[in-house]
Scaffold this motif. Sequence first.
Motif, mmCIF file in Angstrom:
data_model
loop_
_atom_site.group_PDB
_atom_site.id
_atom_site.type_symbol
_atom_site.label_atom_id
_atom_site.label_comp_id
_atom_site.label_asym_id
_atom_site.label_seq_id
_atom_site.Cartn_x
_atom_site.Cartn_y
_atom_site.Cartn_z
ATOM 1 N N ALA A 1 0.843 -1.203 0.000
ATOM 2 C CA ALA A 1 0.000 0.000 0.000
ATOM 3 C C ALA A 1 0.877 1.252 0.000
ATOM 4 O O ALA A 1 0.618 2.191 -0.756
ATOM 5 C CB ALA A 1 -0.937 -0.005 1.194
ATOM 6 N N VAL A 2 1.919 1.263 0.824
ATOM 7 C CA VAL A 2 2.835 2.399 0.863
ATOM 8 C C VAL A 2 3.457 2.613 -0.511
ATOM 9 O O VAL A 2 3.523 3.741 -1.015
ATOM 10 C CB VAL A 2 3.930 2.210 1.942
ATOM 11 C CG1 VAL A 2 5.085 3.180 1.749
ATOM 12 C CG2 VAL A 2 3.329 2.351 3.329
ATOM 13 N N ARG A 3 3.912 1.544 -1.126
ATOM 14 C CA ARG A 3 4.530 1.650 -2.456
ATOM 15 C C ARG A 3 3.564 2.267 -3.465
ATOM 16 O O ARG A 3 3.930 3.165 -4.222
ATOM 17 C CB ARG A 3 5.001 0.274 -2.944
ATOM 18 C CG ARG A 3 5.807 0.326 -4.232
ATOM 19 C CD ARG A 3 6.130 -1.068 -4.740
ATOM 20 N NE ARG A 3 4.973 -1.721 -5.310
ATOM 21 C CZ ARG A 3 4.448 -1.455 -6.507
ATOM 22 N NH1 ARG A 3 4.977 -0.512 -7.274
ATOM 23 N NH2 ARG A 3 3.398 -2.114 -6.954
ATOM 24 N N LEU A 4 2.322 1.816 -3.437
ATOM 25 C CA LEU A 4 1.338 2.314 -4.395
ATOM 26 C C LEU A 4 0.890 3.741 -4.085
ATOM 27 O O LEU A 4 0.689 4.543 -5.002
ATOM 28 C CB LEU A 4 0.138 1.362 -4.443
ATOM 29 C CG LEU A 4 0.441 0.009 -5.089
ATOM 30 C CD1 LEU A 4 -0.624 -1.012 -4.742
ATOM 31 C CD2 LEU A 4 0.594 0.172 -6.598
ATOM 32 N N TYR A 5 0.747 4.076 -2.796
ATOM 33 C CA TYR A 5 0.431 5.468 -2.453
ATOM 34 C C TYR A 5 1.567 6.389 -2.911
ATOM 35 O O TYR A 5 1.319 7.465 -3.459
ATOM 36 C CB TYR A 5 0.210 5.638 -0.949
ATOM 37 C CG TYR A 5 -1.155 5.217 -0.459
ATOM 38 C CD1 TYR A 5 -2.320 5.737 -1.019
ATOM 39 C CD2 TYR A 5 -1.288 4.314 0.588
ATOM 40 C CE1 TYR A 5 -3.571 5.366 -0.555
ATOM 41 C CE2 TYR A 5 -2.533 3.936 1.066
ATOM 42 C CZ TYR A 5 -3.675 4.467 0.492
ATOM 43 O OH TYR A 5 -4.909 4.088 0.952
ATOM 44 N N ARG A 6 2.796 5.963 -2.694
ATOM 45 C CA ARG A 6 3.939 6.774 -3.136
ATOM 46 C C ARG A 6 3.939 6.937 -4.645
ATOM 47 O O ARG A 6 4.293 7.992 -5.171
ATOM 48 C CB ARG A 6 5.247 6.145 -2.670
ATOM 49 C CG ARG A 6 5.514 6.344 -1.206
ATOM 50 C CD ARG A 6 6.837 5.729 -0.852
ATOM 51 N NE ARG A 6 7.173 5.910 0.549
ATOM 52 C CZ ARG A 6 8.110 5.251 1.168
ATOM 53 N NH1 ARG A 6 8.830 4.352 0.519
ATOM 54 N NH2 ARG A 6 8.355 5.475 2.442
ATOM 55 N N ARG A 7 3.570 5.892 -5.351
ATOM 56 C CA ARG A 7 3.499 5.976 -6.814
ATOM 57 C C ARG A 7 2.427 6.967 -7.234
ATOM 58 O O ARG A 7 2.645 7.788 -8.120
ATOM 59 C CB ARG A 7 3.223 4.604 -7.411
ATOM 60 C CG ARG A 7 3.063 4.626 -8.918
ATOM 61 C CD ARG A 7 3.760 3.468 -9.582
ATOM 62 N NE ARG A 7 3.542 3.471 -11.002
ATOM 63 C CZ ARG A 7 4.237 4.219 -11.867
ATOM 64 N NH1 ARG A 7 5.172 5.011 -11.435
ATOM 65 N NH2 ARG A 7 3.987 4.167 -13.153
ATOM 66 N N ALA A 8 1.258 6.911 -6.594
ATOM 67 C CA ALA A 8 0.182 7.857 -6.901
ATOM 68 C C ALA A 8 0.660 9.283 -6.640
ATOM 69 O O ALA A 8 0.405 10.190 -7.455
ATOM 70 C CB ALA A 8 -1.059 7.537 -6.073
ATOM 71 N N ILE A 9 1.364 9.483 -5.534
ATOM 72 C CA ILE A 9 1.871 10.815 -5.194
ATOM 73 C C ILE A 9 2.918 11.269 -6.207
ATOM 74 O O ILE A 9 2.944 12.442 -6.603
ATOM 75 C CB ILE A 9 2.429 10.831 -3.755
ATOM 76 C CG1 ILE A 9 1.266 10.707 -2.761
ATOM 77 C CG2 ILE A 9 3.248 12.091 -3.495
ATOM 78 C CD1 ILE A 9 1.689 10.415 -1.333
ATOM 79 N N ALA A 10 3.762 10.364 -6.654
ATOM 80 C CA ALA A 10 4.765 10.718 -7.667
ATOM 81 C C ALA A 10 4.094 11.176 -8.957
ATOM 82 O O ALA A 10 4.612 12.054 -9.652
ATOM 83 C CB ALA A 10 5.691 9.535 -7.928
ATOM 84 N N LEU A 11 2.940 10.609 -9.251
ATOM 85 C CA LEU A 11 2.208 10.971 -10.472
ATOM 86 C C LEU A 11 1.368 12.231 -10.296
ATOM 87 O O LEU A 11 1.066 12.918 -11.270
ATOM 88 C CB LEU A 11 1.318 9.800 -10.911
ATOM 89 C CG LEU A 11 2.070 8.554 -11.356
ATOM 90 C CD1 LEU A 11 1.125 7.367 -11.482
ATOM 91 C CD2 LEU A 11 2.785 8.812 -12.687
ATOM 92 N N ASN A 12 0.972 12.527 -9.046
ATOM 93 C CA ASN A 12 0.170 13.718 -8.758
ATOM 94 C C ASN A 12 0.415 14.125 -7.308
ATOM 95 O O ASN A 12 -0.242 13.627 -6.403
ATOM 96 C CB ASN A 12 -1.312 13.454 -9.001
ATOM 97 C CG ASN A 12 -2.182 14.655 -8.715
ATOM 98 O OD1 ASN A 12 -1.730 15.668 -8.189
ATOM 99 N ND2 ASN A 12 -3.447 14.557 -9.058
ATOM 100 N N ARG A 13 1.337 15.030 -7.093
ATOM 101 C CA ARG A 13 1.744 15.440 -5.749
ATOM 102 C C ARG A 13 0.715 16.312 -5.033
ATOM 103 O O ARG A 13 0.828 16.519 -3.833
ATOM 104 C CB ARG A 13 3.064 16.202 -5.812
ATOM 105 C CG ARG A 13 4.202 15.354 -6.303
ATOM 106 C CD ARG A 13 5.530 16.078 -6.167
ATOM 107 N NE ARG A 13 6.606 15.254 -6.674
ATOM 108 C CZ ARG A 13 7.150 14.236 -6.037
ATOM 109 N NH1 ARG A 13 6.699 13.904 -4.853
ATOM 110 N NH2 ARG A 13 8.129 13.542 -6.566
#
Length: 101
Positions: free
Chosen positions: A36-48
């Motif tokens: 979940a952390v990995r995917l949340y970080r990915r979402a944030i990288a795509l839209n901060r």
Amino acid sequence: RAAQWQKRADRIMRKDPFYQFSLAQQKEEAGDFSEAVRLYRRAIALNRDEDAFHFGLARTYFRMGQRHLAGVELERAYELSAGQDRSRYASKLDALRRTKY
């Protein structure tokens, strides 16, 4: 032909922050916090600038016992938010600050 379309769809979905956020929520609900952390970080990288992404990451960190990191992400969610969400995040930040982290 179906495999080609699936491959194309997969490439598109990897670049969709809201899809990554949705996957992160599913992993969090399933108790797979590291994924979940990995995917949340990915979402944030795509839209901060999406407060919900930071809040989801904060919630996951909190569930993992990483209160300091939860506080950092919750503060970011607060900064990005407005209206009722901002009030909700402020309340959660106050509660988190009352605990040691």
